[in-house]
Write an enzyme that holds these catalytic residues in place. Sequence first.
Site, short mmCIF file in Angstrom:
data_model
loop_
_atom_site.label_atom_id
_atom_site.label_comp_id
_atom_site.label_asym_id
_atom_site.label_seq_id
_atom_site.Cartn_x
_atom_site.Cartn_y
_atom_site.Cartn_z
N ALA A 12 3.87 11.78 15.28
CA ALA A 12 3.51 10.60 14.48
C ALA A 12 3.85 9.32 15.22
CB ALA A 12 4.23 10.64 13.15
N ARG A 18 -7.84 3.33 16.16
CA ARG A 18 -9.15 3.33 15.50
C ARG A 18 -9.08 2.89 14.03
NH1 ARG A 18 -10.29 9.25 17.84
NH2 ARG A 18 -8.03 9.11 18.07
N LYS A 25 -0.72 4.17 11.34
CA LYS A 25 -1.69 5.07 10.69
C LYS A 25 -1.04 6.02 9.68
CE LYS A 25 -3.77 8.37 13.15
NZ LYS A 25 -4.80 8.89 14.09
N GLY A 82 0.69 10.33 25.26
CA GLY A 82 -0.17 11.44 24.90
C GLY A 82 0.56 12.52 24.11
N ASN A 231 -8.69 9.47 11.74
CA ASN A 231 -8.58 8.51 12.84
C ASN A 231 -9.15 7.15 12.46
OD1 ASN A 231 -7.45 10.37 14.77
ND2 ASN A 231 -9.46 11.33 14.82
N ALA A 384 -1.11 -12.86 -34.65
CA ALA A 384 -2.02 -13.29 -33.58
C ALA A 384 -1.56 -14.61 -32.99
CB ALA A 384 -3.42 -13.43 -34.15
N ALA A 427 3.58 -19.10 -40.17
CA ALA A 427 2.53 -19.28 -39.15
C ALA A 427 2.60 -20.69 -38.58
CB ALA A 427 1.18 -19.02 -39.78
C1 UD1 Z 1 -6.00 15.57 18.90
C2 UD1 Z 1 -6.25 16.69 19.87
C3 UD1 Z 1 -7.66 17.25 19.63
C4 UD1 Z 1 -7.75 17.75 18.19
C5 UD1 Z 1 -7.37 16.64 17.22
C6 UD1 Z 1 -7.22 17.23 15.82
C7 UD1 Z 1 -5.05 16.17 21.95
C8 UD1 Z 1 -5.13 15.64 23.31
N1 UD1 Z 1 -6.17 16.19 21.24
O1 UD1 Z 1 -6.94 14.53 19.15
O2 UD1 Z 1 -7.93 18.33 20.51
O3 UD1 Z 1 -9.07 18.18 17.92
O4 UD1 Z 1 -6.09 16.06 17.57
O5 UD1 Z 1 -6.94 16.25 14.85
O6 UD1 Z 1 -3.99 16.60 21.55
N2 UD1 Z 1 0.59 11.08 19.05
C9 UD1 Z 1 1.89 10.86 19.44
N3 UD1 Z 1 2.14 10.36 20.68
C10 UD1 Z 1 1.13 10.08 21.56
C11 UD1 Z 1 -0.19 10.32 21.17
C12 UD1 Z 1 -0.42 10.82 19.90
O7 UD1 Z 1 2.83 11.09 18.67
O8 UD1 Z 1 1.45 9.64 22.68
C13 UD1 Z 1 0.36 11.61 17.69
C14 UD1 Z 1 -0.51 10.69 16.85
O9 UD1 Z 1 0.30 9.76 16.15
C15 UD1 Z 1 -1.23 11.64 15.92
C16 UD1 Z 1 -1.30 12.93 16.74
O10 UD1 Z 1 -0.35 12.80 17.78
O11 UD1 Z 1 -0.49 11.87 14.74
C17 UD1 Z 1 -2.70 13.17 17.32
O12 UD1 Z 1 -3.05 12.07 18.15
P1 UD1 Z 1 -4.52 11.46 18.14
O13 UD1 Z 1 -4.56 10.34 19.10
O14 UD1 Z 1 -4.94 11.20 16.76
O15 UD1 Z 1 -5.33 12.69 18.75
P2 UD1 Z 1 -6.87 13.05 18.55
O16 UD1 Z 1 -7.69 12.18 19.41
O17 UD1 Z 1 -7.19 13.08 17.10
CA CA Z 2 -6.13 12.47 15.26
#
Ligand code: UD1
Ligand code: CA
Length: 472
Positions: A12, A18, A25, A82, A231, A384, A427
Amino acid sequence: MPSSGIHVVVLAAGQGTRMKSRLPKVLHPLAGRPLIEHVLKTAEAISPSTVTLIVGHAADAVRTSIGNRPNLDFVVQEPQLGTAHALQQAETRLAGREGTVVLLSGDVPLLTSATLRRLIEAHEGADAAATVVTAIVERPYGYGRIVRTKGRIARIVEERDASPEVRQVREINGGIYAFDLPPLFDALRGIASQNAQGEYYLTDLIAIYRRRKLPVETLVVDNPAEIRGINSRTELAEVSRIVRQTKNEELMAAGVTIIDPATTYIDADVEVGADTVIHPGVSIEGQSRIGAACEIQSHVRIVGSEIADRSIIHNFCLIIGSRIAEGASVGPFAHLRPETVVGEGAKIGTFVELKKTTLGPGSKANHLAYLGDATIGARVNVGAGTITCNYDGTHKHPTVIEDGAFIGSDTQLIAPVRVGKGAYVAAGSSITEDVPAGALGIARGRQTNIDGWVERKKPPVERKKEKARARD
Ligand code: UD1
Ligand code: CA
């Protein structure tokens, strides 16, 4: 199921670009609860031995919203590189442990605990190193695609990195996984960031496992809605509609009549008793509780309030932070503001506003009144146009009206003031002093009738004309 070895990690930390929002989010509300609450509730239902929440973007806001919970630890990911990098942050907390890591995504709120149990069973039953939750969907756009060779999962390819052929694949990655703990963190170190986003993708772990000959399984869910990720605001609205529909169906199955489910908005935590009838265009929000055999008419909004059995709320009322006892009647067009308490069988009518006020059992305020900071006893009649003048421009003052009192129409009660038991207020009075029990309080200009005034007021020409007409 050996729950002692289950370690939940929830991702999270992302910003949720987005969403185009200042609010992180995972704190966006879905059916009255932040997204992350839906996920944590699901996680807690499987009684894991630890829960680790990876936070980063607006970490303090997320932490404050969640508060302290048993077995829950926050770990900060900074910067956010990531999903693989996010999971790596849990290593210090989970190092040296055995068991299964269940990885959840903070933005996938519809997952059920039943599916999580099936995931753990499938994963442990197959002795897998990793198990990926997938679904077959009509519109796979935006999700990672599951690429299989000879029927077995070979790798996951993100939308942005997918070839036109891979984009045709309709099996998607739900972003929910079970991992056997021992090989996990070492394998994560093998992930690189050569992809369209320059991020460390957790999804790359699958190909790494396959190369290392670690067994990877999939669990295909029957209901793809369960793994819908949020998203964007459009996805938030779509998922909200699903949650709402499920909630309405649950309530109807439990004996509540919902005349038009499509226009009825009931938050996830709301309770409603059997034989209550809910008309179109009603919103019931937050931690509200509605009793049995109530009637909630059209265009009523109830927020964080309790309404006991057999009460009726007429059209167009707004009720916030209030408690209404059995058999009461409210509205139409009433506004109950926080800390209002309405007693058993009491009646609040049209265009009546209450704030921080208790209206005792059987009491009535039937039309056009403002009652603020007031304590009103039983069987009181509020006429009233009655107004409690509770604010002197600086401070708020209380009004007390004791049992059985009668407040005549168009009265101003200038607080602080008390009307005693059974007293009457005439009243049109502006009451500035207490009215003792059993007394009549009257505070208005005395009426004088001036005889012949109309005649004398007439202009002489008019008088002449009238005389002439009388002669004809
Ligand atoms: C991700 C998956 C995708 C899957 C989809 C399902 C990856 C690379 N892709 O894509 O295959 O179909 O979820 O919903 O895993 N987050 C972090 N730290 C970061 C990046 C993200 O904690 O550095 C958390 C976000 O807050 C979120 C979750 O990881 O809760 C997923 O990240 P998000 O960027 O939404 O991934 P998707 O593009 O949806
Ligand atoms: Ca996602």
